[in-house]
Enzyme design. Sequence first.
Site, PDB file in Angstrom:
ATOM      1  N   HIS A 186      -9.925  -2.485 -17.524  1.00  0.00           N
ATOM      2  CA  HIS A 186      -8.972  -3.075 -16.588  1.00  0.00           C
ATOM      3  C   HIS A 186      -8.975  -2.253 -15.296  1.00  0.00           C
ATOM      4  O   HIS A 186      -8.442  -1.139 -15.265  1.00  0.00           O
ATOM      5  CB  HIS A 186      -7.603  -2.999 -17.280  1.00  0.00           C
ATOM      6  CG  HIS A 186      -6.508  -3.698 -16.564  1.00  0.00           C
ATOM      7  ND1 HIS A 186      -6.421  -5.063 -16.496  1.00  0.00           N
ATOM      8  CD2 HIS A 186      -5.433  -3.216 -15.887  1.00  0.00           C
ATOM      9  CE1 HIS A 186      -5.325  -5.394 -15.837  1.00  0.00           C
ATOM     10  NE2 HIS A 186      -4.716  -4.292 -15.441  1.00  0.00           N
TER      11      HIS A 186
ATOM     12  N   SER B 161      -4.399  -7.509 -11.469  1.00  0.00           N
ATOM     13  CA  SER B 161      -3.401  -7.349 -12.520  1.00  0.00           C
ATOM     14  C   SER B 161      -2.070  -7.977 -12.122  1.00  0.00           C
ATOM     15  O   SER B 161      -2.032  -9.156 -11.816  1.00  0.00           O
ATOM     16  CB  SER B 161      -3.276  -5.860 -12.823  1.00  0.00           C
ATOM     17  OG  SER B 161      -2.943  -5.697 -14.167  1.00  0.00           O
TER      18      SER B 161
ATOM     19  N   LYS C 117      -1.366 -11.739 -10.524  1.00  0.00           N
ATOM     20  CA  LYS C 117      -0.439 -12.817 -10.898  1.00  0.00           C
ATOM     21  C   LYS C 117       0.275 -13.302  -9.627  1.00  0.00           C
ATOM     22  O   LYS C 117       0.426 -14.506  -9.384  1.00  0.00           O
ATOM     23  CB  LYS C 117       0.603 -12.312 -11.908  1.00  0.00           C
ATOM     24  CG  LYS C 117       0.021 -11.652 -13.175  1.00  0.00           C
ATOM     25  CD  LYS C 117       1.143 -11.177 -14.108  1.00  0.00           C
ATOM     26  CE  LYS C 117       0.838  -9.979 -15.004  1.00  0.00           C
ATOM     27  NZ  LYS C 117      -0.250 -10.032 -15.913  1.00  0.00           N
TER      28      LYS C 117
ATOM     29  N   TRP D 289      -6.307  -6.754 -23.420  1.00  0.00           N
ATOM     30  CA  TRP D 289      -4.890  -7.000 -23.133  1.00  0.00           C
ATOM     31  C   TRP D 289      -4.712  -8.210 -22.200  1.00  0.00           C
ATOM     32  O   TRP D 289      -3.779  -8.981 -22.325  1.00  0.00           O
ATOM     33  CB  TRP D 289      -4.321  -5.716 -22.496  1.00  0.00           C
ATOM     34  CG  TRP D 289      -2.856  -5.713 -22.253  1.00  0.00           C
ATOM     35  CD1 TRP D 289      -2.226  -5.737 -21.046  1.00  0.00           C
ATOM     36  CD2 TRP D 289      -1.820  -5.652 -23.238  1.00  0.00           C
ATOM     37  NE1 TRP D 289      -0.875  -5.701 -21.214  1.00  0.00           N
ATOM     38  CE2 TRP D 289      -0.596  -5.646 -22.548  1.00  0.00           C
ATOM     39  CE3 TRP D 289      -1.812  -5.602 -24.629  1.00  0.00           C
ATOM     40  CZ2 TRP D 289       0.627  -5.591 -23.209  1.00  0.00           C
ATOM     41  CZ3 TRP D 289      -0.584  -5.550 -25.281  1.00  0.00           C
ATOM     42  CH2 TRP D 289       0.611  -5.547 -24.574  1.00  0.00           C
TER      43      TRP D 289
HETATM   44  C1  GCU Z   1       0.657  -4.179 -17.830  1.00  0.00           C
HETATM   45  C2  GCU Z   1       1.124  -5.586 -18.031  1.00  0.00           C
HETATM   46  C3  GCU Z   1       0.142  -6.595 -17.479  1.00  0.00           C
HETATM   47  C4  GCU Z   1      -0.212  -6.266 -16.051  1.00  0.00           C
HETATM   48  C5  GCU Z   1      -0.667  -4.826 -15.953  1.00  0.00           C
HETATM   49  C6  GCU Z   1      -0.939  -4.310 -14.550  1.00  0.00           C
HETATM   50  O1  GCU Z   1      -0.461  -3.949 -18.626  1.00  0.00           O
HETATM   51  O2  GCU Z   1       1.354  -5.762 -19.402  1.00  0.00           O
HETATM   52  O3  GCU Z   1       0.670  -7.903 -17.542  1.00  0.00           O
HETATM   53  O4  GCU Z   1      -1.193  -7.155 -15.588  1.00  0.00           O
HETATM   54  O5  GCU Z   1       0.326  -3.980 -16.486  1.00  0.00           O
HETATM   55  O6  GCU Z   1      -0.322  -4.779 -13.611  1.00  0.00           O
HETATM   56  O7  GCU Z   1      -1.766  -3.403 -14.432  1.00  0.00           O
END
Ligand code: GCU
Length: 403
Positions: free
Chosen positions: A378, A237, A241, A328
């Site tokens: 997720h 997540s 990134k 998402w």
């Molecule tokens: C939120 C955010 C995402 C990210 C996620 C996470 O959902 O919008 O961009 O990847 O958190 O880090 O779990």
Amino acid sequence: MAFSWARVGLLVAGALLCAGAQKTNKDESKVQPYTLPSAFTTPDGKTVRTVKQWQKQRAYLLKLFADNEYGRMPGAPAGMHYRVDSVDRNALDGAAVRSDVSVFLGPSDGAPVMHVLLYLPTHVAGKVPVFVGLNFAVVPPLSADAATRKREEDRGPFAQLIAAGYGVATAWYGDLEADNPDGWKTGVRSTLAGPLHIQPQEWATLGVWAWGMSRIQDYLLTLPEVDTHRIIVVGHSRIGKAALWAGANDIRFAMVVLNDSGEGGAALARRDFGETTQILNTAFPHWFVARFRDFNNNAAAMPMDQHELLSLIAPRALYVASASDDWWSDPKGEFLSAQEAGKVYALYGLKGVTGSFPPPLDTSIGDHVGYHLRTGQHDMMPFDWSQYVAFANRNLKPTGSIH
Ligand code: GCU
């Protein structure tokens, strides 16, 4: 069981709340046509055709991402040093040696410190490959009480990776910078700004976390037990990134694994599905540099897109993973981006991801670029880790091996 490398519910809820007032599309039939920039088009309009030309292009693209999205990446601080605070040679019931290590990000022991928790398998002869990543909740040093420690360890992928012959090195992401818009004031962006000659506004939180992963790698490179050619950066997540940015900048990472990294990670920004650039910049204004806000509701104006960032991992091993219910993060956008990056791998004679979306569920596809779509939400699950291990076993050659 969910690993604490994945902290799910709350985070998603936060962004959704913030997205409330903003447009989010989760209907595939409403995705508008878009045109991706080609990783091969040079600034003067020529087309890259050789690896040599690509190396120049790579530097150009990396700078585009630094300038427009993640900020500048500083190097290692002078005088960085390490202290092993404790060693347990009988960790995980004897399967691992566990070390708690203080990584001092400067010359004195008063410098900012990142606590690294390192597990190395005891049953492997020779140098071991290691997964490196930041975690959301395993805050080293682990508790001294054996029962509590076992619970803490059970929340991580440690036993699974150790059994597969891999080491794991991790630090809590908050050691580098707290995950909020004021985090920079007390995090390394402020405490290191002077000696590193980089201003807090020149990089952002994702960049700081990425930088931290490279500093863990610096430490690993000092250890004779570690196979320095098989260090893998991994993230889930938001940390996915950051892992992507770490892997793009730090070519010492032999493999890059992005688990449900979504918008601002593997997913194509131009594909309007799930989270958007505007939501990212609104819910998490500290993650990216200010220039990234220019692309709110205007992804088409970006001089780059995320498949080009994935391309910067070539020719190293790259694995992108999605989860079927994680709309998402836009699983299809992650898949297409990984597939597109394969064009750069092809320049090296390496194979990427073929076929169309969705691929067969719960099945790893692709050779040097790997991909899977796991059934479920997720999260980062034992299934995901087992695919990463298998992919690393296929793609990374032990140092000194002759094949
Ligand atoms: C939120 C955010 C995402 C990210 C996620 C996470 O959902 O919008 O961009 O990847 O958190 O880090 O779990």
